[in-house]
Design a protein around this motif. Structure first.
Motif, mmCIF file in Angstrom:
data_model
loop_
_atom_site.group_PDB
_atom_site.id
_atom_site.type_symbol
_atom_site.label_atom_id
_atom_site.label_comp_id
_atom_site.label_asym_id
_atom_site.label_seq_id
_atom_site.Cartn_x
_atom_site.Cartn_y
_atom_site.Cartn_z
ATOM 1 N N GLU A 93 0.849 -1.101 -0.062
ATOM 2 C CA GLU A 93 0.078 0.004 -0.033
ATOM 3 C C GLU A 93 1.020 1.183 -0.089
ATOM 4 O OE1 GLU A 93 -4.006 1.905 2.255
ATOM 5 O OE2 GLU A 93 -2.614 1.027 3.547
ATOM 6 N N HIS A 108 -4.545 6.736 -0.627
ATOM 7 C CA HIS A 108 -3.919 5.565 -0.597
ATOM 8 C C HIS A 108 -4.288 4.450 -1.734
ATOM 9 C CE1 HIS A 108 -3.534 5.696 4.110
ATOM 10 N NE2 HIS A 108 -2.885 6.604 3.606
ATOM 11 N N ARG A 137 4.183 0.875 4.914
ATOM 12 C CA ARG A 137 3.324 1.773 3.810
ATOM 13 C C ARG A 137 3.952 3.028 3.609
ATOM 14 N NH1 ARG A 137 -1.795 3.656 6.321
ATOM 15 N NH2 ARG A 137 -0.403 5.455 7.041
ATOM 16 N N HIS A 164 -9.662 1.668 0.158
ATOM 17 C CA HIS A 164 -10.776 2.238 0.805
ATOM 18 C C HIS A 164 -11.219 3.392 0.182
ATOM 19 C CE1 HIS A 164 -7.323 4.146 2.875
ATOM 20 N NE2 HIS A 164 -6.751 2.939 3.060
ATOM 21 N N ASP A 223 -7.291 -5.236 4.999
ATOM 22 C CA ASP A 223 -6.432 -4.080 5.566
ATOM 23 C C ASP A 223 -5.728 -4.416 6.948
ATOM 24 O OD1 ASP A 223 -4.767 -1.845 5.934
ATOM 25 O OD2 ASP A 223 -6.496 -0.610 5.510
HETATM 26 ZN ZN LIG Z 1 -4.844 2.706 3.858
#
Ligand SMILES: [Zn+2]
Ligand SMILES: [Zn+2]
Length: 431
Positions: A93, A108, A137, A164, A223
């Motif tokens: 991510e 994201h 990330r 998301h 996630d």
């Molecule tokens: Zn995220």
């Protein structure tokens, strides 16, 4: 063959993740949950990349498995009833922060690569832009469109899914720092986006109200920041278990079945309101109040449901578009057991009952979605069978989350459970 895939997770190298978020524990928990394909997460992180090289072998299709000796050792910690093949897909991510049209954008993205060489090319290109070693990330000053270009240039089979998409602060369509459409976010390269992730606070029915999303396959993933959260949301495929088949299913729909979902009300930014004022509002109430909190008068925090209504051009309850898939809404099994036993989900008794059910019946996703209730009733008390039957019919009690406060999804009213105090404490899995 039908299988579950969880395409967005994090390793121990991302912030606020569990220390046991390593490949062995991901493989163990994937089996306990019933997940056949799980993302590696974090492939741009140098230490994680080294671990991936060291512990995984390619299956020849673009997916990976744990090396034999590691796999045998991990399998020892998986109940026999849950054991199955686990394959990994290389993923990371990326958080991009940049200015566009005088506004700060924070978006994201989940990025996928079909081999370690393509992953290394992406890492190398991103290392020129910012620090990829401090966080699994990484946060980079890079336009979403330019990130997508780097991904597309790394390999013809690499791809990107906006993460998301409704989260207020960090997503493509977020109210605070996103855009009004996926096209606006990725510009001239938007045609290379074929799937979007709905996130924990929205479900497919909410997304079906926005016609500009019709052309995308909707995906859902956990996630997860610790292995036992794997599969709380997941994708369902009916394809060969290989990288090309998965990409093909996401692109064309061939073999893409649908998703496993949280009830969206459980998400902590579902409704609007003020946490400190204990005021929860639905979007219509918020509009009537002109976004002013009825307790303190200040503007309320606007949640995901409201943001969907702003962009929606269809009514609530509309029919799914042609890309719409099957939707299975679930509550994690430990939460169900915890509600019945009236104890915390991490307490000893709850965990023992959970592990007992897995050992006797099979994986969590199978228990929640498909194992015959007669079979469940052979080892668990009737109240558990009732809970799972209600869940499968969608008969749940929902209290929506708002302004950072998690929502609560229950299967029983307090009255229904209070009469049976002793039975609650006696919840043990029968031999
Ligand atoms: Zn995220
Ligand atoms: Zn207030």
């Amino acid at each position: 063959m039908n299988f579950f895939a969880d395409l967005h997770i994090h390793s121990k190298h991302s912030r606020a993740t569990a220390r046991d978020c390593d490949l062995e524990h991901l493989a163990i928990w994937a089996q306990k949950k019933g997940i056949a394909v799980v993302a590696t997460g974090d492939f741009t992180h140098p230490a994680w990349q080294a671990e991936l090289k060291d512990k995984l072998v390619s299956d020849g299709s673009g997916l990976f498995t744990l090396k034999d000796d590691l796999r045998a050792k991990a399998d020892e910690q998986v109940p026999k009833a849950c054991r199955g093949e686990v394959r990994f897909i290389l993923s990371v991510e990326i958080s991009t922060i940049y200015k566009k049209g005088d506004r700060t954008r924070k978006v994201h993205h989940v990025v996928f690569a079909p081999n370690l060489e393509a992953a290394a090319r992406i890492s190398k290109a991103l290392a020129r832009i910012g620090n990829i070693a401090s966080d699994g990330r990484p946060i980079l000053g890079l336009d979403s469109r330019d990130l997508l270009e780097i991904v597309l240039e790394s390999d013809p089979q690499s791809f990107l899914i906006p993460a998301h998409i409704w989260t207020p602060w960090f997503s493509a369509l977020g109210s605070k720092s996103g855009f009004d459409s996926i096209d606006d976010c990725y510009g001239d390269l938007a045609k290379h986006i074929f799937a979007v992730e709905t996130g924990l606070s929205s479900d497919p029915a909410m997304n079906w109200r926005v016609s500009s999303l019709d052309r995308f396959r909707l995906v859902s993933n956990s996630d997860a920041h610790s292995p036992h959260k794997l599969g709380r949301e997941a994708c369902i495929f009916d394809t060969a278990m290989d990288y090309g088949a998965i990409v093909g299913a996401l692109k064309n729909g061939d073999g893409y079945v649908g998703t496993v979902e949280f009830f969206p009300e459980e998400g902590k930014y579902h409704a609007d309101g003020h946490r400190n004022c204990k005021t929860r509002l639905d979007p219509k109430e918020t509009r009537a109040l002109k976004e002013a909190c009825p307790v303190c008068g200040r503007p309320v925090t606007v949640g995901v449901l409201n943001r969907v209504e702003v962009l929606a051009d269809r009514e609530e309850g509309c029919a799914p578009p042609a890309t719409g898939g099957k939707v299975i809404s679930l509550i994690p099994l430990v939460e169900i057991i915890a509600e019945i036993m009236d104890k915390g989900p991490a307490t000893k008794g709850v965990v023992a009952a959970y592990e007992g059910m897995l050992a006797r019946l099979g994986s969590e996703l199978a228990i929640l979605s498909s194992i015959d209730t007669n079979e469940i009733s052979r080892i668990a008390p009737q109240v558990v069978v009732e809970a799972i039957s209600r869940l499968r019919k969608g008969k749940v009690i929902r209290e929506a989350g708002y302004d950072g406060e998690f929502g609560v999804i229950k299967l029983f009213t307090p009255d229904e459970l209070s009469g049976r105090g002793k039975e609650k404490l006696l919840f043990t899995v029968l031999p």
